[in-house]
Motif scaffolding. Structure first.
Motif, PDB file in Angstrom:
ATOM      1  N   ARG A 153      60.764  34.541  29.420  1.00 34.88           N
ATOM      2  CA  ARG A 153      61.777  34.679  30.268  1.00 34.88           C
ATOM      3  C   ARG A 153      61.547  35.278  31.774  1.00 34.88           C
ATOM      4  O   ARG A 153      62.654  35.365  32.483  1.00 34.88           O
ATOM      5  N   PHE A 180      62.757  24.378  27.803  1.00 33.97           N
ATOM      6  CA  PHE A 180      61.726  24.887  26.843  1.00 33.97           C
ATOM      7  C   PHE A 180      60.416  24.705  26.742  1.00 33.97           C
ATOM      8  O   PHE A 180      59.489  25.497  26.887  1.00 33.97           O
ATOM      9  N   ARG A 238      56.572  26.049  28.289  1.00 32.86           N
ATOM     10  CA  ARG A 238      55.553  26.151  27.823  1.00 32.86           C
ATOM     11  C   ARG A 238      54.318  25.540  28.667  1.00 32.86           C
ATOM     12  O   ARG A 238      53.092  26.158  28.579  1.00 32.86           O
ATOM     13  N   ARG A 264      56.524  32.532  18.715  1.00 33.88           N
ATOM     14  CA  ARG A 264      56.994  31.123  18.967  1.00 33.88           C
ATOM     15  C   ARG A 264      56.512  30.091  19.732  1.00 33.88           C
ATOM     16  O   ARG A 264      55.818  30.492  20.772  1.00 33.88           O
ATOM     17  N   GLY A 293      60.700  24.782  19.321  1.00 36.86           N
ATOM     18  CA  GLY A 293      61.190  23.801  20.267  1.00 36.86           C
ATOM     19  C   GLY A 293      61.836  22.755  19.488  1.00 36.86           C
ATOM     20  O   GLY A 293      63.104  22.404  19.498  1.00 36.86           O
TER      21      GLY A 293
END
Ligand code: TMP
Length: 211
Positions: A48, A75, A79, A99, A104
């Protein structure tokens, strides 16, 4: 003659349902690995702290709306913007990741009208984890650990669909671990697994996800 090469670090991903203790276990692993003098770093997705991550965070906190396809791609972009960490792996640092692309796919494909193949597409080619440690918890055991928070997706029916999707994503690099035990017992179990994964990864090339 033998050339000197540094053994690479392992890419170890944690996935699991809410209340499975993923984040607690990742943090404990980082401290005990560091104490042993191993080179390890933690990462989490969504991250974030970046510009994209802040958009995702507002979306999750329900302070803004983003179209479902668009947020899926954010999302994934979040990555890709961290994929320079591959250099850390190559230089011998192990990454413990809370995660990854599996979340995702599992979360977006729990929404109406999304197929798994479409969801996988944008993450194809990311570094492939050496192991995915999937922490499971029965709905009853999860319920005992407390209620859901206020963020988007923290609803029982939606989480149920997400777990079903995780089941479909299992591959041979997955290790399914029952998380219904004490924090310390689970930690001990995970330490052993992580050490084995680090050992096994050393001489293997890093692969690409879903190719
Ligand atoms: P967190 O609670 O681990 O910070 O994750 C935030 C939420 O984002 C969680 O409900 C799972 C969801 N998520 C996605 O929908 N797609 C993704 O790619 C990732 C990494 C998480």
């Amino acid at each position: 003659t033998r050339t000197m090469t540094t053994n690479r670090g392992a890419l170890i991903v944690f996935e699991g349902c809410d209340h499975s203790g993923k984040t607690t276990q990742c943090n404990k692993l980082i401290s005990s690995m560091n104490e042993k003098g191993l080179s390890v770093k933690s990462m989490r997705f969504p991250d974030r702290t970046t510009t994209i991550g802040q958009m995702i965070s507002s979306y999750l906190g329900n302070t803004c709306e983003i179209e479902d396809h668009a947020v899926h791609l954010l999302f994934s972009a979040n990555r890709w913007e961290m994929s320079e960490h591959e250099k850390l792996l190559q230089s011998g640092t192990t990454l413990i990741v809370d995660r990854y692309a599996y979340s995702g796919v599992a979360f977006t494909s729990a929404k109406q009208g999304f197929d798994m193949q479409w969801c996988k597409q944008p993450d194809i080619g990311l570094p492939k984890p050496d192991a995915v440690i999937y922490l499971t918890l029965s709905p009853e055991a999860a319920e005992k650990r407390g209620t859901f928070g206020k963020e988007r997706y923290e609803k029982k029916e939606f989480q149920q669909k997400v777990s079903e999707n995780f089941e479909k994503l299992k591959e041979d690099n997955w290790k399914v671990i029952d998380a219904d035990k004490s924090v310390d017992d689970l930690h001990t179990e995970l330490c052993d697994i992580v050490c084995e994964v680090i050992d096994a990864a050393q001489d293997k090339p890093l692969e690409q996800l879903w190719v």
